[in-house]
Scaffold this active site. Structure first.
Site, PDB file in Angstrom:
ATOM      1  N   ASN A 179      21.463  30.050  52.835  1.00  0.00           N
ATOM      2  CA  ASN A 179      21.235  30.230  54.276  1.00  0.00           C
ATOM      3  C   ASN A 179      22.447  30.966  54.853  1.00  0.00           C
ATOM      4  O   ASN A 179      23.501  30.376  55.046  1.00  0.00           O
ATOM      5  CB  ASN A 179      21.063  28.856  54.949  1.00  0.00           C
ATOM      6  CG  ASN A 179      20.900  28.976  56.456  1.00  0.00           C
ATOM      7  OD1 ASN A 179      20.662  30.075  56.978  1.00  0.00           O
ATOM      8  ND2 ASN A 179      21.028  27.864  57.168  1.00  0.00           N
ATOM      9  N   TRP A 180      22.241  32.250  55.119  1.00  0.00           N
ATOM     10  CA  TRP A 180      23.360  33.073  55.614  1.00  0.00           C
ATOM     11  C   TRP A 180      23.632  32.850  57.099  1.00  0.00           C
ATOM     12  O   TRP A 180      24.614  33.341  57.635  1.00  0.00           O
ATOM     13  CB  TRP A 180      23.057  34.549  55.394  1.00  0.00           C
ATOM     14  CG  TRP A 180      23.167  35.019  53.974  1.00  0.00           C
ATOM     15  CD1 TRP A 180      23.361  34.237  52.853  1.00  0.00           C
ATOM     16  CD2 TRP A 180      23.104  36.367  53.513  1.00  0.00           C
ATOM     17  NE1 TRP A 180      23.408  35.033  51.741  1.00  0.00           N
ATOM     18  CE2 TRP A 180      23.258  36.338  52.116  1.00  0.00           C
ATOM     19  CE3 TRP A 180      22.919  37.595  54.142  1.00  0.00           C
ATOM     20  CZ2 TRP A 180      23.242  37.510  51.332  1.00  0.00           C
ATOM     21  CZ3 TRP A 180      22.898  38.764  53.378  1.00  0.00           C
ATOM     22  CH2 TRP A 180      23.063  38.703  51.988  1.00  0.00           C
ATOM     23  N   LYS A 181      22.714  32.167  57.763  1.00  0.00           N
ATOM     24  CA  LYS A 181      22.833  31.947  59.210  1.00  0.00           C
ATOM     25  C   LYS A 181      23.039  33.292  59.933  1.00  0.00           C
ATOM     26  O   LYS A 181      22.443  34.281  59.520  1.00  0.00           O
ATOM     27  CB  LYS A 181      23.956  30.955  59.500  1.00  0.00           C
ATOM     28  CG  LYS A 181      23.819  29.670  58.680  1.00  0.00           C
ATOM     29  CD  LYS A 181      24.727  28.591  59.133  1.00  0.00           C
ATOM     30  CE  LYS A 181      24.540  27.380  58.230  1.00  0.00           C
ATOM     31  NZ  LYS A 181      25.233  26.201  58.688  1.00  0.00           N
ATOM     32  N   HIS A 202      15.817  23.646  60.899  1.00  0.00           N
ATOM     33  CA  HIS A 202      17.248  23.499  60.568  1.00  0.00           C
ATOM     34  C   HIS A 202      17.944  22.786  61.737  1.00  0.00           C
ATOM     35  O   HIS A 202      17.581  23.007  62.901  1.00  0.00           O
ATOM     36  CB  HIS A 202      17.876  24.873  60.315  1.00  0.00           C
ATOM     37  CG  HIS A 202      19.257  24.769  59.767  1.00  0.00           C
ATOM     38  ND1 HIS A 202      20.347  24.561  60.565  1.00  0.00           N
ATOM     39  CD2 HIS A 202      19.723  24.812  58.486  1.00  0.00           C
ATOM     40  CE1 HIS A 202      21.437  24.481  59.805  1.00  0.00           C
ATOM     41  NE2 HIS A 202      21.078  24.632  58.541  1.00  0.00           N
ATOM     42  N   GLU A 253      19.485  17.428  54.811  1.00  0.00           N
ATOM     43  CA  GLU A 253      20.786  17.951  55.219  1.00  0.00           C
ATOM     44  C   GLU A 253      21.406  17.029  56.272  1.00  0.00           C
ATOM     45  O   GLU A 253      21.142  17.193  57.474  1.00  0.00           O
ATOM     46  CB  GLU A 253      20.621  19.331  55.842  1.00  0.00           C
ATOM     47  CG  GLU A 253      20.111  20.388  54.907  1.00  0.00           C
ATOM     48  CD  GLU A 253      20.635  21.745  55.326  1.00  0.00           C
ATOM     49  OE1 GLU A 253      21.429  22.320  54.587  1.00  0.00           O
ATOM     50  OE2 GLU A 253      20.279  22.217  56.416  1.00  0.00           O
ATOM     51  N   GLY A 262      28.584  22.320  57.383  1.00  0.00           N
ATOM     52  CA  GLY A 262      29.466  23.257  58.081  1.00  0.00           C
ATOM     53  C   GLY A 262      30.945  22.921  58.014  1.00  0.00           C
ATOM     54  O   GLY A 262      31.353  21.926  57.399  1.00  0.00           O
ATOM     55  N   GLY A 272      25.048  26.857  52.614  1.00  0.00           N
ATOM     56  CA  GLY A 272      25.430  27.644  53.787  1.00  0.00           C
ATOM     57  C   GLY A 272      26.631  28.512  53.482  1.00  0.00           C
ATOM     58  O   GLY A 272      26.523  29.559  52.840  1.00  0.00           O
TER      59      GLY A 272
HETATM   60  C1  PEP Z   1      23.451  24.502  56.288  1.00  0.00           C
HETATM   61  O1  PEP Z   1      23.808  24.560  57.463  1.00  0.00           O
HETATM   62  O2  PEP Z   1      22.260  24.625  55.988  1.00  0.00           O
HETATM   63  C2  PEP Z   1      24.461  24.286  55.256  1.00  0.00           C
HETATM   64  C3  PEP Z   1      24.067  23.779  54.143  1.00  0.00           C
HETATM   65  O3  PEP Z   1      25.749  24.638  55.546  1.00  0.00           O
HETATM   66  P1  PEP Z   1      27.066  24.424  54.667  1.00  0.00           P
HETATM   67  O4  PEP Z   1      26.719  24.615  53.225  1.00  0.00           O
HETATM   68  O5  PEP Z   1      28.014  25.455  55.159  1.00  0.00           O
HETATM   69  O6  PEP Z   1      27.544  23.023  54.936  1.00  0.00           O
END
Ligand code: PEP
Length: 259
Positions: free
Chosen positions: A14-16, A99, A169, A175, A238
Site C-alpha cells: 500500500n503506497w498510500k 483502510h 490492521e 505507520g 505500508g
Molecule cells: C498500512 O497503513 O496499511 C500499513 C500497513 O502501514 P505500515 O506498514 O507503514 O505500518
C-alpha cells in the site's frame, strides 16, 4: 485445496499517497517487478495512487495491480471518484476497502459494505481492512472487530467468502506513530478469531477459505516470524513497500518460507 497445492502467501503493497512523482513511482515499480517476475510461490499486489496506474504494466497473474479504494457506482456524476468499472478496465485485480485512514476520513461500515459488493461485481478482489485503535483488558476490541467484519459482509453469499480477503490492521501498530508491534501470538489469535467469526456468519463446518492478512509495521526483519508464527496468509505492507530494497527482501523471504 489438495495437499499438493500449497497456498501461496499474498503480499500487498500500500503506497498510500506516495511517491511524489511518476518518475519515482516508475523506479520503485520497475525494481520490484524485475524481482517479482522471478518469484513462483507468492502473489504480489502493488496498490499505487491511481494517477500512476496507467504507466504500470504488470505481467502474468502473480504480480498485479491493486487500488487503495474504489467507488461503488459504475459511472456518472461523482466528482473526484474512481469507479470499480474504471479500475477493472485498467486491469486492477484487488482493492483495499475500509483502510483505517479512509475510515478516519468518514468511511462507514455501510459504505464499506457497498464497496465490497461493487468490487465483487467488478471481479476485483476486495481486501477488507479491519482493526481496532486500542486494546482493552475486557476484550471490547473483539466485539469491535466482529462488528466491523459482520457489517462489511452484510448481504454477501457464502459462495463469495472465497473471493474476499480480510486484512487485520490494528491501528495502534500502523505507520510511523505505531505504539508497538503486536506479538506473533496476538496476530495468531486474531487470525483464529476472524476465521471463527466468518465460520459463525456462514455456518461453515471447515475453515473458511478466506485469506487473512496482517498489516502494521511489517518489514524485512519481522516478515518471517509474522508469516510463520502469526499463521496468516500474507501481509499488507505500508512504509516498507516504498523502499524497493526492503520490499524485495520481504518478497524473497516470503517466497523462501513457502518453498
Ligand atoms: C498500512 O497503513 O496499511 C500499513 C500497513 O502501514 P505500515 O506498514 O507503514 O505500518
Amino acid at each position: 485445496m489438495t495437499k499438493k497445492e500449497k497456498q501461496k502467501f499474498l503480499v500487498v503493497a500500500n503506497w498510500k499517497m506516495n511517491p511524489v512523482s511518476g518518475k519515482l513511482a516508475k523506479q520503485i515499480f520497475s525494481s520490484v517487478k524485475k524481482v517479482s517476475n522471478k518469484l513462483r510461490n507468492i502473489d504480489t499486489v502493488i496498490c499505487p495512487p491511481y494517477i500512476f496506474m496507467e504507466n504500470m504494466k504488470t505481467s502474468g497473474h502473480r504480480f498485479v495491480l491493486g487500488a487503495q479504494d474504489l467507488f461503488a457506482e459504475p459511472e456518472g456524476s461523482f466528482t473526484g471518484n474512481i469507479s470499480y468499472i474504471q479500475l477493472k478496465n485498467l486491469g486492477v485485480k484487488y482493492s483495499l476497502i475500509g483502510h483505517s485512514e479512509k475510515r478516519k476520513e468518514g468511511e462507514t461500515n455501510q459504505s464499506i459494505n457497498e464497496k465490497v459488493k461493487a468490487s465483487l461485481k467488478g471481479m476485483i478482489v476486495p481486501i477488507i481492512c479491519i482493526g481496532e485503535d486500542k486494546r482493552d483488558e475486557a476484550g471490547e476490541y473483539l466485539k469491535f472487530i466482529k462488528d466491523q467484519l459482520v457489517s462489511s459482509l452484510v448481504g454477501l453469499s457464502k459462495n463469495s467468502i472465497k473471493d474476499i480477503v480480510i486484512a487485520y490492521e490494528p491501528i495502534w501498530a500502523i505507520g510511523k506513530d505505531a505504539k508497538r508491534e503486536p506479538t506473533t501470538s496476538e496476530i495468531f489469535e486474531m487470525n483464529i478469531f476472524i476465521k471463527k467469526v466468518l465460520s459463525d456468519i456462514y455456518d461453515t463446518k471447515s475453515v473458511p477459505p478466506t485469506k487473512i492478512l496482517y498489516g502494521g509495521s511489517v518489514n524485512e526483519k519481522n516478515i518471517e516470524s509474522i508469516l510463520k508464527d502469526g499463521g496468516v496468509d500474507g501481509v499488507l505492507v505500508g512504509r516498507a513497500s516504498l523502499d524497493p530494497k526492503k520490499f524485495i527482501e520481504i518478497l524473497k523471504k516470503a517466497e523462501n518460507l513457502n518453498k
